[in-house]
Write an enzyme that holds these catalytic residues in place. Structure first.
Site, mmCIF file in Angstrom:
data_model
loop_
_atom_site.group_PDB
_atom_site.id
_atom_site.type_symbol
_atom_site.label_atom_id
_atom_site.label_comp_id
_atom_site.label_asym_id
_atom_site.label_seq_id
_atom_site.Cartn_x
_atom_site.Cartn_y
_atom_site.Cartn_z
ATOM 1 N N HIS A 156 -9.327 -1.812 -5.059
ATOM 2 C CA HIS A 156 -8.218 -2.181 -4.174
ATOM 3 C C HIS A 156 -7.238 -3.113 -4.897
ATOM 4 O O HIS A 156 -6.033 -3.062 -4.651
ATOM 5 C CB HIS A 156 -8.693 -2.821 -2.867
ATOM 6 C CG HIS A 156 -7.553 -2.997 -1.916
ATOM 7 N ND1 HIS A 156 -7.037 -1.958 -1.173
ATOM 8 C CD2 HIS A 156 -6.749 -4.064 -1.664
ATOM 9 C CE1 HIS A 156 -5.985 -2.386 -0.497
ATOM 10 N NE2 HIS A 156 -5.788 -3.664 -0.781
ATOM 11 N N HIS A 168 0.837 -1.217 0.000
ATOM 12 C CA HIS A 168 0.000 0.000 0.000
ATOM 13 C C HIS A 168 0.868 1.261 0.000
ATOM 14 O O HIS A 168 0.555 2.234 -0.698
ATOM 15 C CB HIS A 168 -0.965 -0.005 1.190
ATOM 16 C CG HIS A 168 -1.897 -1.181 1.178
ATOM 17 N ND1 HIS A 168 -2.670 -1.528 2.252
ATOM 18 C CD2 HIS A 168 -2.182 -2.098 0.197
ATOM 19 C CE1 HIS A 168 -3.384 -2.618 1.937
ATOM 20 N NE2 HIS A 168 -3.096 -2.973 0.712
ATOM 21 N N HIS A 212 -0.755 -10.811 -5.347
ATOM 22 C CA HIS A 212 0.645 -10.474 -5.086
ATOM 23 C C HIS A 212 1.612 -11.473 -5.745
ATOM 24 O O HIS A 212 2.624 -11.077 -6.305
ATOM 25 C CB HIS A 212 0.916 -10.422 -3.589
ATOM 26 C CG HIS A 212 0.002 -9.470 -2.864
ATOM 27 N ND1 HIS A 212 -0.104 -8.140 -3.227
ATOM 28 C CD2 HIS A 212 -0.848 -9.656 -1.831
ATOM 29 C CE1 HIS A 212 -0.988 -7.555 -2.420
ATOM 30 N NE2 HIS A 212 -1.446 -8.451 -1.566
ATOM 31 N N ASP A 223 -3.312 -2.488 -5.130
ATOM 32 C CA ASP A 223 -2.296 -3.503 -4.821
ATOM 33 C C ASP A 223 -1.362 -3.727 -6.010
ATOM 34 O O ASP A 223 -0.141 -3.819 -5.839
ATOM 35 C CB ASP A 223 -2.972 -4.843 -4.490
ATOM 36 C CG ASP A 223 -3.396 -4.958 -3.037
ATOM 37 O OD1 ASP A 223 -2.940 -4.157 -2.197
ATOM 38 O OD2 ASP A 223 -4.187 -5.885 -2.736
#
Ligand SMILES: [Zn+2]
Length: 307
Positions: free
Chosen positions: A241, A78, A268, A245
């Site tokens: 979001h 973030h 991720h 990310d």
């Protein structure tokens, strides 16, 4: 010349780590041209510095974790996203525990911190990784299919599609596109919070994770609805979001990208795999600077406002 950027002054905050629940102090400090973004574990007997790079990412299960030897920095995405969104190239991040504070679960608090310190232009050209050919990673098929792709583009834009089967998510947008030249990162992306399901949170807690998580730093859902009393910040906060990310994960390559990123159910792990695939194919990219700011993509020349 399109110049590198750092902070005008230092800025400081205190919070808790999402997974560790540990109290952590964070200090963001200006850094010289070509330093990049460097995390510093100042709580260790000997300070350990970890410069961001795709190879420094060693764990992507719940967040992006950087390591060097035994020293770790958890949940960097973030803060990295805020740096990407505001175009901060050089920064020292001093922390007193192994996890970056979650603050409000979005990048908005980091944007506030960076803008409070002010962004300063430096006398060195900003270096971009420019995509020349597409690069893609892909896994699974049918219901487990996921992929992420980078393609040549004069600017930086991202499109993301999620596929969550949940009443609260189905009723909102599952796909969003964001273009850094025409959109506003602070307004359109930065405020989107991380999200989780009560049943997963219980399981994570049993495994010593998500100890700092709660309704004040995440969107929490049961099987039917969002539990946060104030509801959502954007109609499509979930997928926004994921863009937030992705911007953080991709900025771990160490330079801003000139590319179009698109992804389906990525996270991720897949974002890091994409960076490694990119770096492994040197014919797919080069590094460029802009001597003439007018040649740079629209919107890239203006530094973020200082307050
Ligand atoms: Zn996140």
């Amino acid at each position: 010349m399109l110049k590198q950027r750092t902070l005008k002054s230092l800025t400081h905050a205190v919070g808790v780590g999402l997974h560790s629940g540990q109290r952590v102090e964070i200090t963001l400090r200006p850094a010289a041209p070509d330093t990049g973004i460097v995390f510093r574990r100042v709580d260790l007997p000997q300070v350990v510095e970890i410069a961001v790079s795709a190879e420094a990412v060693t764990d992507t299960r719940l967040a992006s974790t950087l390591s060097k030897g035994n020293a770790k920095v958890l949940t960097v995405e973030h803060l990295m996203s805020a740096c990407a969104g505001l175009g901060v190239d050089n920064l020292y991040v001093d922390i007193t525990a192994e996890e970056i504070p979650i603050l409000d679960g979005s990048a908005a608090s980091f944007v506030f911190l960076l803008q409070s310190a002010g962004v300063e232009l430096q006398n060195a050209p900003r270096r971009f990784i420019r995509l020349l050919k597409p690069v893609e990673v892909r896994e699974g098929s049918g219901p487990t299919e996921k992929w992420a792709r980078l393609e040549p583009f004069h600017g930086y834009k991202l499109s993301f599609e999620i596929d969550f089967n949940h009443p609260a998510v189905d009723s909102t947008g599952q796909r969003v596109e964001f273009d850094l030249s025409t959109g506003s990162y602070s307004r359109d992306i930065a405020r989107a919070r991380t999200f989780g399901f009560t049943k997963d949170v219980e399981m994570m807690r049993a495994n010593g994770l998500a100890l700092g998580g709660g309704l004040d730093n995440a969107i929490v859902m049961d099987d039917y609805k969002v539990l946060n009393a104030d509801g959502l910040r954007y109609d499509d906060e979930f997928v926004k979001h994921k863009i937030l990310d992705a911007m953080g994960d991709l900025y771990l390559v160490g330079k801003p990208l000139l590319a179009s990123y698109s992804a389906f159910r990525s996270g991720h792990a897949m974002n890091n795999k994409l960076l490694r695939e990119l770096l492994a194919h040197q014919d797919c990219w080069d590094v460029v600077t802009f001597e003439d700011v007018k040649q740079a993509p629209a919107g890239f020349a203006q530094p973020a406002r200082a307050w």
